[in-house]
Design a protein around this motif. Structure first.
Motif, short mmCIF file in Angstrom:
data_model
loop_
_atom_site.label_atom_id
_atom_site.label_comp_id
_atom_site.label_asym_id
_atom_site.label_seq_id
_atom_site.Cartn_x
_atom_site.Cartn_y
_atom_site.Cartn_z
N VAL A 101 0.80 -1.22 0.00
CA VAL A 101 0.00 0.00 0.00
C VAL A 101 0.84 1.28 0.00
N SER A 102 2.17 1.16 0.03
CA SER A 102 2.99 2.37 0.11
C SER A 102 4.39 2.10 -0.39
N ASP A 103 5.00 3.14 -1.01
CA ASP A 103 6.43 3.07 -1.32
C ASP A 103 7.22 4.06 -0.46
N ASN A 104 6.56 4.62 0.56
CA ASN A 104 7.22 5.57 1.48
C ASN A 104 7.83 4.81 2.66
N PHE A 105 8.72 3.87 2.34
CA PHE A 105 9.27 2.94 3.33
C PHE A 105 10.64 3.45 3.78
N ASP A 106 10.72 3.85 5.03
CA ASP A 106 11.90 4.57 5.55
C ASP A 106 12.63 3.73 6.59
N PHE A 107 13.85 4.15 6.90
CA PHE A 107 14.73 3.45 7.84
C PHE A 107 14.96 4.30 9.09
N GLU A 108 15.17 3.63 10.21
CA GLU A 108 15.51 4.31 11.46
C GLU A 108 16.44 3.42 12.27
N ALA A 109 17.72 3.75 12.30
CA ALA A 109 18.69 2.99 13.09
C ALA A 109 18.57 3.38 14.56
N GLU A 110 18.51 2.38 15.43
CA GLU A 110 18.32 2.66 16.86
C GLU A 110 19.07 1.66 17.73
N LEU A 111 19.41 2.11 18.92
CA LEU A 111 19.86 1.21 19.99
C LEU A 111 18.62 0.77 20.77
N ALA A 112 18.49 -0.53 20.97
CA ALA A 112 17.39 -1.05 21.79
C ALA A 112 17.94 -1.60 23.09
N VAL A 113 17.19 -1.36 24.15
CA VAL A 113 17.51 -1.86 25.48
C VAL A 113 16.62 -3.06 25.75
N VAL A 114 17.20 -4.13 26.27
CA VAL A 114 16.42 -5.30 26.68
C VAL A 114 16.34 -5.29 28.21
N ILE A 115 15.11 -5.33 28.72
CA ILE A 115 14.89 -5.30 30.15
C ILE A 115 15.13 -6.69 30.75
N GLY A 116 15.86 -6.72 31.86
CA GLY A 116 16.07 -7.97 32.57
C GLY A 116 15.17 -8.09 33.78
N ARG A 117 15.36 -7.20 34.73
CA ARG A 117 14.53 -7.21 35.94
C ARG A 117 13.36 -6.26 35.75
N GLY A 118 12.16 -6.77 35.91
CA GLY A 118 10.97 -5.95 35.74
C GLY A 118 10.71 -5.07 36.95
N GLY A 119 9.59 -4.34 36.88
CA GLY A 119 9.23 -3.52 38.02
C GLY A 119 8.43 -2.30 37.63
N ALA A 120 7.85 -1.66 38.64
CA ALA A 120 7.06 -0.45 38.49
C ALA A 120 7.65 0.65 39.36
N HIS A 121 7.34 1.89 39.00
CA HIS A 121 7.78 3.06 39.78
C HIS A 121 9.27 2.98 40.09
N ILE A 122 10.04 2.81 39.03
CA ILE A 122 11.50 2.67 39.14
C ILE A 122 12.13 4.05 39.19
N ALA A 123 12.98 4.28 40.15
CA ALA A 123 13.70 5.56 40.24
C ALA A 123 14.78 5.62 39.17
N PRO A 124 15.02 6.81 38.59
CA PRO A 124 16.08 6.90 37.59
C PRO A 124 17.42 6.37 38.08
N GLY A 125 17.73 6.61 39.34
CA GLY A 125 19.00 6.16 39.88
C GLY A 125 19.14 4.66 39.97
N ASP A 126 18.02 3.94 39.92
CA ASP A 126 18.04 2.48 40.00
C ASP A 126 17.77 1.83 38.65
N ALA A 127 17.46 2.66 37.63
CA ALA A 127 16.95 2.11 36.38
C ALA A 127 17.93 1.21 35.66
N MET A 128 19.21 1.54 35.67
CA MET A 128 20.17 0.74 34.90
C MET A 128 20.33 -0.67 35.46
N SER A 129 19.96 -0.89 36.72
CA SER A 129 20.02 -2.24 37.27
C SER A 129 18.93 -3.13 36.69
N HIS A 130 17.99 -2.54 35.96
CA HIS A 130 16.92 -3.31 35.30
C HIS A 130 17.29 -3.67 33.86
#
Length: 283
Positions: free
Chosen positions: A120-149
């Motif tokens: 349905v379209s020839d407007n097919f574009d690219f976007e190079a990105e770094l993706a993060v894979v989460i290991g430890r889940g959780g809610a209401h994570i503080a920024p200072g603790d985020a990288m441990s997830h």
């Protein structure tokens, strides 16, 4: 470690890349269901490291069919307009809050598989990105603790159908065509990347570098993104956070450059890997 999900002889598995082969962790850790379960379990990850250091490869990379690093993540959270230079080329400014949209797991494809240009379209574009894979889940994570997830990092191409993206101001539809979200080739565990901000990212079309950026240039850094999303949704092991694309996308070029059959697009992040995908028309 470099961790992969794959199929071999039609059966799913996961393992670690060593030299040009794979150490089969799914056979050595039968109590672990899949890669998402592995990265959620620090004791199992430590055991995997021990096993990999002592083992020889069980089979060559060429003997498996790679899958997206996490084949069926519970959610894929994407961030738009997260590099200042990209915001400028898009005619946008970085706001107070991150621009969040979502992808569906069924749109993912692995390293080496064709990106699918839709009928349905020839407007097919690219976007190079770094993706993060989460290991430890959780809610209401503080920024200072985020990288441990964070379990680790991989490459992502958030290939976009631009005209459909702008059918409305909610542009999720243009981000969710089948076979447009390439993820891989592997997950590099977080202990291998002491500071993600030192990473560079490049997008190459048929070998020509069209996109380049530094992860230190993110308007909203990884800890703040993990924290922000966690106020609304619980992160789950294996979830994907796509951090945004740098400047150089195709539809803002004069004239525009769109992906077409026969092209190859690569996301290159030294220290993480190279994600390479040809382009084909939808059958």
């Amino acid at each position: 470690m470099k961790l992969v999900s794959y199929r071999r002889d039609g059966k799913p598995g996961f393992g670690a890349v060593k030299e040009q082969g794979i150490v089969d962790l799914s056979a050595r850790l039968p109590q672990i269901a899949d890669l998402a379960s592995l990265v959620a379990d620090n004791l199992a990850l430590d055991e995997a490291r021990r096993l990999v250091s002592a083992a020889t490869e069980d089979f060559a990379l060429t003997q498996v069919e790679l899958e997206p690093v996490i084949p069926r993540p519970n959610k894929i959270i994407c961030v738009g307009i997260n590099y200042v230079a990209h915001a400028a080329e898009a005619g946008r400014t970085v706001g107070k809050y991150p621009v969040i949209f979502h992808r569906y797991a069924e749109t993912l494809l692995p390293h080496g598989a064709p990106l699918v240009r839709p009928t349905v379209s020839d407007n097919f574009d690219f976007e190079a990105e770094l993706a993060v894979v989460i290991g430890r889940g959780g809610a209401h994570i503080a920024p200072g603790d985020a990288m441990s997830h964070v379990a680790g990092y991989t490459c992502f191409n958030d290939a976009s159908v631009r005209d459909w993206q702008f059918h409305t101001h909610q542009y999720g539809m243009g981000k969710n065509f089948r076979g447009t979200g390439a993820l891989g080739p592997w997950l590099v565990t977080a202990d291998e990347i002491p500071d993600y901000r030192e990473l560079a990212i490049h997008g190459l079309l048929n070998g020509e570098r069209l996109q380049t950026g530094q992860l230190s240039e993110l308007a909203f850094d990884i800890p703040s993104l993990i924290s922000y999303v966690s106020q609304a949704l619980d992160w789950q092991p294996g979830d994907i956070l796509a951090t945004g694309t740098p400047s150089g996308i195709g539809f803002k070029r004069q004239p525009p450059i769109f992906l077409k059959p026969g092209d190859t697009f690569e996301v290159v992040i030294p220290g993480v890997g190279t994600l390479s995908n040809p382009v084909a028309d939808e059958a």
